[in-house]
Design a protein around this motif. Structure first.
Motif, PDB file in Angstrom:
ATOM      1  N   SER A   1      -5.225   8.270  -4.780  1.00 26.47           N
ATOM      2  CA  SER A   1      -3.344   7.773  -4.227  1.00 26.47           C
ATOM      3  C   SER A   1      -3.310   8.817  -3.125  1.00 26.47           C
ATOM      4  O   SER A   1      -1.977   8.864  -3.168  1.00 26.47           O
ATOM      5  CB  SER A   1      -2.933   8.359  -6.370  1.00 26.47           C
ATOM      6  OG  SER A   1      -1.600   8.005  -5.736  1.00 26.47           O
ATOM      7  N   ASP A   2      -3.506  10.073  -3.238  1.00 27.74           N
ATOM      8  CA  ASP A   2      -3.243  11.176  -2.804  1.00 27.74           C
ATOM      9  C   ASP A   2      -3.671  11.144  -1.331  1.00 27.74           C
ATOM     10  O   ASP A   2      -2.749  11.482  -1.107  1.00 27.74           O
ATOM     11  CB  ASP A   2      -4.688  11.895  -3.289  1.00 27.74           C
ATOM     12  CG  ASP A   2      -3.925  13.285  -4.441  1.00 27.74           C
ATOM     13  OD1 ASP A   2      -2.800  12.778  -5.182  1.00 27.74           O
ATOM     14  OD2 ASP A   2      -4.854  13.761  -5.485  1.00 27.74           O
ATOM     15  N   SER A   3      -4.615  10.094  -1.308  1.00 27.30           N
ATOM     16  CA  SER A   3      -4.857   9.540   0.197  1.00 27.30           C
ATOM     17  C   SER A   3      -3.646   8.811   0.874  1.00 27.30           C
ATOM     18  O   SER A   3      -3.320   9.290   1.717  1.00 27.30           O
ATOM     19  CB  SER A   3      -6.110   8.832   0.192  1.00 27.30           C
ATOM     20  OG  SER A   3      -6.715   8.680   1.270  1.00 27.30           O
ATOM     21  N   TYR A   4      -3.606   8.246  -0.434  1.00 22.13           N
ATOM     22  CA  TYR A   4      -2.912   6.648   0.223  1.00 22.13           C
ATOM     23  C   TYR A   4      -1.553   7.839   0.678  1.00 22.13           C
ATOM     24  O   TYR A   4      -0.869   7.033   1.795  1.00 22.13           O
ATOM     25  CB  TYR A   4      -2.202   6.122  -0.915  1.00 22.13           C
ATOM     26  CG  TYR A   4      -1.343   4.864  -0.240  1.00 22.13           C
ATOM     27  CD1 TYR A   4      -1.845   3.542   0.265  1.00 22.13           C
ATOM     28  CD2 TYR A   4       0.050   4.769  -0.629  1.00 22.13           C
ATOM     29  CE1 TYR A   4      -0.646   3.067   0.974  1.00 22.13           C
ATOM     30  CE2 TYR A   4       1.102   3.940  -0.279  1.00 22.13           C
ATOM     31  CZ  TYR A   4       0.746   3.445   0.478  1.00 22.13           C
ATOM     32  OH  TYR A   4       1.668   2.205   0.704  1.00 22.13           O
ATOM     33  N   ASP A   5      -0.897   8.989  -0.214  1.00 19.20           N
ATOM     34  CA  ASP A   5       0.740   9.627  -0.264  1.00 19.20           C
ATOM     35  C   ASP A   5       0.462  10.282   1.198  1.00 19.20           C
ATOM     36  O   ASP A   5       1.720  10.233   1.913  1.00 19.20           O
ATOM     37  CB  ASP A   5       0.317   9.490  -0.854  1.00 19.20           C
ATOM     38  CG  ASP A   5       0.794   9.748  -2.504  1.00 19.20           C
ATOM     39  OD1 ASP A   5       1.197   8.235  -2.195  1.00 19.20           O
ATOM     40  OD2 ASP A   5       1.052  10.415  -3.555  1.00 19.20           O
TER      41      ASP A   5
ATOM     42  N   CYS B   1       7.659   1.097   9.347  1.00 25.07           N
ATOM     43  CA  CYS B   1       8.510   0.159   7.983  1.00 25.07           C
ATOM     44  C   CYS B   1       8.249   0.006   7.009  1.00 25.07           C
ATOM     45  O   CYS B   1       8.946   0.457   5.883  1.00 25.07           O
ATOM     46  CB  CYS B   1       8.708  -1.463   8.632  1.00 25.07           C
ATOM     47  SG  CYS B   1       9.522  -1.647  10.474  1.00 25.07           S
ATOM     48  N   GLY B   2       6.868   0.293   6.842  1.00 27.47           N
ATOM     49  CA  GLY B   2       6.209  -0.220   5.174  1.00 27.47           C
ATOM     50  C   GLY B   2       6.223   1.473   4.452  1.00 27.47           C
ATOM     51  O   GLY B   2       6.665   1.406   3.487  1.00 27.47           O
ATOM     52  N   ALA B   3       6.225   2.232   5.713  1.00 28.27           N
ATOM     53  CA  ALA B   3       6.085   3.959   4.903  1.00 28.27           C
ATOM     54  C   ALA B   3       7.378   4.410   4.671  1.00 28.27           C
ATOM     55  O   ALA B   3       8.073   5.212   3.807  1.00 28.27           O
ATOM     56  CB  ALA B   3       5.707   4.888   5.887  1.00 28.27           C
ATOM     57  N   ARG B   4       8.437   3.865   5.528  1.00 28.02           N
ATOM     58  CA  ARG B   4      10.326   3.967   4.775  1.00 28.02           C
ATOM     59  C   ARG B   4      10.511   3.142   3.748  1.00 28.02           C
ATOM     60  O   ARG B   4      11.565   3.562   2.895  1.00 28.02           O
ATOM     61  CB  ARG B   4      10.921   3.106   6.116  1.00 28.02           C
ATOM     62  CG  ARG B   4      11.976   4.355   5.935  1.00 28.02           C
ATOM     63  CD  ARG B   4      12.824   3.558   7.649  1.00 28.02           C
ATOM     64  NE  ARG B   4      12.304   3.222   8.806  1.00 28.02           N
ATOM     65  CZ  ARG B   4      11.703   2.043  10.150  1.00 28.02           C
ATOM     66  NH1 ARG B   4      12.786   1.054   8.814  1.00 28.02           N
ATOM     67  NH2 ARG B   4      11.661   2.412  10.671  1.00 28.02           N
ATOM     68  N   ASN B   5       9.903   1.952   3.475  1.00 30.23           N
ATOM     69  CA  ASN B   5      10.272   1.130   2.099  1.00 30.23           C
ATOM     70  C   ASN B   5       9.405   1.848   1.072  1.00 30.23           C
ATOM     71  O   ASN B   5       8.746   1.608   0.938  1.00 30.23           O
ATOM     72  CB  ASN B   5      10.377  -0.180   2.424  1.00 30.23           C
ATOM     73  CG  ASN B   5      10.895  -1.286   1.359  1.00 30.23           C
ATOM     74  OD1 ASN B   5      10.816  -0.914   0.010  1.00 30.23           O
ATOM     75  ND2 ASN B   5      11.354  -1.843   1.882  1.00 30.23           N
ATOM     76  N   PRO B   6      10.513   2.435  -0.192  1.00 34.00           N
ATOM     77  CA  PRO B   6       9.936   2.644  -0.960  1.00 34.00           C
ATOM     78  C   PRO B   6       9.553   1.930  -2.350  1.00 34.00           C
ATOM     79  O   PRO B   6       8.274   2.053  -2.676  1.00 34.00           O
ATOM     80  CB  PRO B   6      10.230   3.681  -2.339  1.00 34.00           C
ATOM     81  CG  PRO B   6      11.915   3.749  -1.289  1.00 34.00           C
ATOM     82  CD  PRO B   6      11.981   2.589   0.166  1.00 34.00           C
ATOM     83  N   LYS B   7      10.050   0.931  -2.332  1.00 37.80           N
ATOM     84  CA  LYS B   7       9.036  -0.827  -3.210  1.00 37.80           C
ATOM     85  C   LYS B   7       8.074  -1.190  -2.439  1.00 37.80           C
ATOM     86  O   LYS B   7       6.886  -1.718  -3.222  1.00 37.80           O
ATOM     87  CB  LYS B   7       9.774  -1.556  -2.966  1.00 37.80           C
ATOM     88  CG  LYS B   7      10.960  -1.313  -4.011  1.00 37.80           C
ATOM     89  CD  LYS B   7      12.434  -2.214  -4.677  1.00 37.80           C
ATOM     90  CE  LYS B   7      13.257  -2.411  -5.443  1.00 37.80           C
ATOM     91  NZ  LYS B   7      14.395  -2.867  -5.316  1.00 37.80           N
ATOM     92  N   VAL B   8       7.613  -1.190  -1.037  1.00 36.13           N
ATOM     93  CA  VAL B   8       6.921  -1.928  -0.493  1.00 36.13           C
ATOM     94  C   VAL B   8       5.412  -0.552  -0.742  1.00 36.13           C
ATOM     95  O   VAL B   8       4.490  -0.858  -0.803  1.00 36.13           O
ATOM     96  CB  VAL B   8       7.021  -1.917   1.135  1.00 36.13           C
ATOM     97  CG1 VAL B   8       5.685  -2.282   2.051  1.00 36.13           C
ATOM     98  CG2 VAL B   8       7.751  -3.297   0.920  1.00 36.13           C
ATOM     99  N   ALA B   9       5.897   1.003  -0.589  1.00 36.94           N
ATOM    100  CA  ALA B   9       4.930   1.631  -0.111  1.00 36.94           C
ATOM    101  C   ALA B   9       4.346   1.757  -1.367  1.00 36.94           C
ATOM    102  O   ALA B   9       3.066   1.842  -2.035  1.00 36.94           O
ATOM    103  CB  ALA B   9       5.604   2.659   0.277  1.00 36.94           C
ATOM    104  N   ALA B  10       5.388   1.270  -2.720  1.00 40.80           N
ATOM    105  CA  ALA B  10       4.726   1.602  -4.199  1.00 40.80           C
ATOM    106  C   ALA B  10       3.858  -0.237  -4.167  1.00 40.80           C
ATOM    107  O   ALA B  10       2.475   0.637  -5.195  1.00 40.80           O
ATOM    108  CB  ALA B  10       5.787   1.728  -4.713  1.00 40.80           C
ATOM    109  N   ALA B  11       4.157  -0.674  -3.763  1.00 41.03           N
ATOM    110  CA  ALA B  11       3.211  -2.347  -4.310  1.00 41.03           C
ATOM    111  C   ALA B  11       2.424  -1.893  -3.403  1.00 41.03           C
ATOM    112  O   ALA B  11       0.913  -2.316  -4.300  1.00 41.03           O
ATOM    113  CB  ALA B  11       3.619  -3.130  -3.792  1.00 41.03           C
ATOM    114  N   LEU B  12       1.711  -1.532  -2.376  1.00 45.90           N
ATOM    115  CA  LEU B  12       0.832  -1.120  -1.497  1.00 45.90           C
ATOM    116  C   LEU B  12      -0.054  -0.086  -2.297  1.00 45.90           C
ATOM    117  O   LEU B  12      -1.663  -0.022  -1.919  1.00 45.90           O
ATOM    118  CB  LEU B  12       0.763  -1.187   0.178  1.00 45.90           C
ATOM    119  CG  LEU B  12       1.794  -2.342   0.584  1.00 45.90           C
ATOM    120  CD1 LEU B  12       2.154  -1.649   2.393  1.00 45.90           C
ATOM    121  CD2 LEU B  12       0.072  -3.850   1.065  1.00 45.90           C
ATOM    122  N   LYS B  13       0.564   1.009  -2.453  1.00 43.14           N
ATOM    123  CA  LYS B  13      -0.183   1.734  -3.308  1.00 43.14           C
ATOM    124  C   LYS B  13      -1.207   1.502  -4.138  1.00 43.14           C
ATOM    125  O   LYS B  13      -2.235   1.776  -4.605  1.00 43.14           O
ATOM    126  CB  LYS B  13       0.245   3.062  -3.752  1.00 43.14           C
ATOM    127  CG  LYS B  13      -0.237   4.858  -4.187  1.00 43.14           C
ATOM    128  CD  LYS B  13       0.870   5.338  -4.415  1.00 43.14           C
ATOM    129  CE  LYS B  13       0.447   6.894  -4.613  1.00 43.14           C
ATOM    130  NZ  LYS B  13       1.197   7.724  -5.354  1.00 43.14           N
TER     131      LYS B  13
END
Length: 126
Positions: free
Chosen positions: A42-46, A89-101
């Motif tokens: 999680s930390d790495s992804y963040d 775009c993915g990093a800007r979209n919280p839903k996409v970023a959370a799902a990919l996380k």
């Protein structure tokens, strides 16, 4: 009528937070060893998401998120630029970023692919 509008606004806010909440819960599910690994991932992804957001601000110029990256005529370079724009775009979209996380934390093959993409994008962005 105002009550209905308030409920709709509230449900949009809750939907926005659901993906982030699920990602946070995923870190703490399972055994303590699993939790430690997921927290590390999680930390790495963040860190990746933060870096993409920094790069996007760096490259914002003429309205194109990657317009200031050195141009190249090669097809490979143009495909990589398209991937970089997609990462922004993915990093800007919280839903996409959370799902990919969640996917990044749970699936080793996809984590490996994410790490590879980040390394390739690092070469373009620096």
């Amino acid at each position: 009528e105002q009550k209905v509008k308030d409920q709709r606004a509230g449900s949009r806010t809750n939907n926005k937070d659901t993906s982030t909440m699920l990602a946070a819960k995923a870190v703490h599910s399972g055994s303590s060893t699993s939790c430690e690994k997921r927290q590390k991932y999680s930390d790495s992804y963040d860190g990746y998401v933060s870096t993409f957001q920094l790069w996007e601000r760096k490259f914002l110029g003429n309205g194109d998120a990657a317009s200031n990256v050195e141009p190249s005529s090669s097809t490979r370079q143009s495909r990589r630029m398209e991937i970089l724009r997609g990462c922004f775009c993915g990093a800007r979209n919280p839903k996409v970023a959370a799902a990919l996380k969640i996917v990044y934390m749970d699936y080793a093959a996809l984590r490996l692919a994410g790490d590879l993409i980040f390394k390739l994008m690092s070469k373009i962005a620096k």
